[in-house]
Write a protein that holds these residues in place. Structure first.
Motif, PDB file in Angstrom:
ATOM      1  N   LEU A  63       0.848  -1.176   0.000  1.00  0.00           N
ATOM      2  CA  LEU A  63       0.000   0.000   0.000  1.00  0.00           C
ATOM      3  C   LEU A  63       0.894   1.240   0.000  1.00  0.00           C
ATOM      4  O   LEU A  63       1.953   1.258   0.628  1.00  0.00           O
ATOM      5  N   ALA A  64       0.441   2.264  -0.691  1.00  0.00           N
ATOM      6  CA  ALA A  64       1.205   3.512  -0.713  1.00  0.00           C
ATOM      7  C   ALA A  64       1.195   4.147   0.672  1.00  0.00           C
ATOM      8  O   ALA A  64       0.266   3.949   1.459  1.00  0.00           O
ATOM      9  N   ALA A  65       2.239   4.890   0.934  1.00  0.00           N
ATOM     10  CA  ALA A  65       2.373   5.574   2.235  1.00  0.00           C
ATOM     11  C   ALA A  65       1.523   6.836   2.235  1.00  0.00           C
ATOM     12  O   ALA A  65       2.020   7.951   2.384  1.00  0.00           O
ATOM     13  N   THR A  66       0.248   6.648   2.057  1.00  0.00           N
ATOM     14  CA  THR A  66      -0.719   7.748   2.066  1.00  0.00           C
ATOM     15  C   THR A  66      -1.883   7.330   2.942  1.00  0.00           C
ATOM     16  O   THR A  66      -1.975   6.164   3.349  1.00  0.00           O
ATOM     17  N   GLY A  67      -2.751   8.285   3.228  1.00  0.00           N
ATOM     18  CA  GLY A  67      -3.945   7.926   3.981  1.00  0.00           C
ATOM     19  C   GLY A  67      -3.645   7.272   5.308  1.00  0.00           C
ATOM     20  O   GLY A  67      -4.370   6.377   5.758  1.00  0.00           O
ATOM     21  N   ALA A  71       4.670   3.172   5.537  1.00  0.00           N
ATOM     22  CA  ALA A  71       5.429   2.157   4.815  1.00  0.00           C
ATOM     23  C   ALA A  71       6.098   1.206   5.799  1.00  0.00           C
ATOM     24  O   ALA A  71       6.642   1.626   6.818  1.00  0.00           O
ATOM     25  N   GLY A  72       6.028  -0.075   5.486  1.00  0.00           N
ATOM     26  CA  GLY A  72       6.578  -1.084   6.381  1.00  0.00           C
ATOM     27  C   GLY A  72       5.538  -1.732   7.262  1.00  0.00           C
ATOM     28  O   GLY A  72       5.781  -2.783   7.858  1.00  0.00           O
ATOM     29  N   GLY A  73       4.370  -1.118   7.351  1.00  0.00           N
ATOM     30  CA  GLY A  73       3.291  -1.717   8.110  1.00  0.00           C
ATOM     31  C   GLY A  73       3.355  -1.443   9.599  1.00  0.00           C
ATOM     32  O   GLY A  73       4.048  -0.521  10.041  1.00  0.00           O
ATOM     33  N   THR A 103      -7.011   5.252   4.956  1.00  0.00           N
ATOM     34  CA  THR A 103      -7.608   5.249   3.628  1.00  0.00           C
ATOM     35  C   THR A 103      -6.611   4.547   2.724  1.00  0.00           C
ATOM     36  O   THR A 103      -5.543   5.092   2.426  1.00  0.00           O
ATOM     37  N   SER A 104      -6.945   3.337   2.341  1.00  0.00           N
ATOM     38  CA  SER A 104      -5.995   2.532   1.571  1.00  0.00           C
ATOM     39  C   SER A 104      -5.869   3.072   0.152  1.00  0.00           C
ATOM     40  O   SER A 104      -6.837   3.555  -0.433  1.00  0.00           O
ATOM     41  N   SER A 105      -4.652   2.970  -0.391  1.00  0.00           N
ATOM     42  CA  SER A 105      -4.387   3.485  -1.738  1.00  0.00           C
ATOM     43  C   SER A 105      -4.982   2.591  -2.815  1.00  0.00           C
ATOM     44  O   SER A 105      -4.991   2.958  -3.988  1.00  0.00           O
ATOM     45  N   GLY A 106      -5.460   1.427  -2.409  1.00  0.00           N
ATOM     46  CA  GLY A 106      -6.072   0.518  -3.359  1.00  0.00           C
ATOM     47  C   GLY A 106      -6.619  -0.699  -2.631  1.00  0.00           C
ATOM     48  O   GLY A 106      -6.562  -0.771  -1.393  1.00  0.00           O
ATOM     49  N   SER A 107      -7.129  -1.636  -3.396  1.00  0.00           N
ATOM     50  CA  SER A 107      -7.641  -2.879  -2.827  1.00  0.00           C
ATOM     51  C   SER A 107      -6.456  -3.765  -2.424  1.00  0.00           C
ATOM     52  O   SER A 107      -5.531  -3.969  -3.207  1.00  0.00           O
ATOM     53  N   PHE A 108      -6.494  -4.282  -1.196  1.00  0.00           N
ATOM     54  CA  PHE A 108      -5.383  -5.100  -0.718  1.00  0.00           C
ATOM     55  C   PHE A 108      -5.919  -6.430  -0.220  1.00  0.00           C
ATOM     56  O   PHE A 108      -7.057  -6.536   0.251  1.00  0.00           O
TER      57      PHE A 108
END
Lengths: 156, 65
Positions: A63-67, A71-73, A103-108
């Motif tokens: 996932l992008a480091a947004t929302g 990064a890294g979880g 807010t996820s950058s996409g479906s994960f």
């Protein structure tokens, strides 16, 4: 490309080399006392390609480091030592992993469990689930029952 | 009145349409909730319980003989 659930192949060799400590271990004639390692869970897009061949944490496909996703979880709580039941050794994180106000950058659909204390952030296992998207909300990953049948990591 | 955190900030839930759902299979049990403002999803949360994991490793040895 898709994510596949697996204990990473490299992890199996690393176990034999003593590269991962899910619990503290006493000193032996070769090594000094080790404290347990620290672990994180990182979330990956459904378009990533994690699986048995994954060897280490990588930002590729994460996932992008947004929302509010970092990064890294997120850190995995490790307060329960590995143990055995019957002929199975097992371990489970001792708390849920929670991503808040996300807010996820996409479906994960996958989480990579990896060792942050290790050089190179060595991968442990890939867990997949039904694809999710989170919007200004909370994603909670609750662990399974920690026993020899259901624990997150089991060696039988 | 309850305040819901949305992409537009905190909003009165009375202004939003709430939908909930649950998935329960052999791999996971997931409960999700969505709030929509008109047709836009402004909040979505999911709470997932991982169930039985596949056995990832089978310890074994080779017998001498």
């Amino acid at each position: 490309m898709a994510n596949s659930p697996a204990m990473c192949t490299s992890f199996k060799q690393e176990l034999l080399n003593g590269s991962h400590a899910f619990g503290a271990q006493a000193a032996n004639g070769v090594r000094t006392v080790t404290t347990k390692d620290t672990f994180k869970g990182a979330l990956y897009l459904a378009t990533a390609s994690l699986g048995a061949a994954t060897t280490a944490y990588s930002a590729t496909g994460e996932l992008a480091a947004t929302g509010n996703y970092v990064a890294g979880g997120n850190a995995v709580t490790n307060a329960t030592a590995p143990t055995t039941g019957g002929t199975t050794g097992y371990w489970t994180p001792s708390a849920s992993i929670v991503w808040s106000n996300l807010t996820s950058s996409g479906s994960f659909d996958a989480m990579l469990l990896y060792n942050t204390a290790s050089t190179g952030s060595l991968a442990v296992a890939v867990f997949t689930f039904g694809a999710q998207s989170i919007t200004a909300g909370t994603f909670t990953l609750t662990m399974p029952t920690n026993d020899s049948t259901n624990a997150l990591i089991r060696i039988g | 009145m309850a305040l819901i955190t949305t992409i537009y900030g905190d909003m009165d839930d009375a202004l939003l349409v709430k939908t909930e759902g649950e998935i329960d299979n052999e791999d996971e049990r997931t409960r999700w909730v969505e709030y929509r403002l008109r047709d836009e999803v402004v909040h979505r949360s999911a709470h997932m319980t991982l169930k039985k994991m596949p056995v990832f490793a089978n310890g074994d040895i080779t017998l001498f003989g």
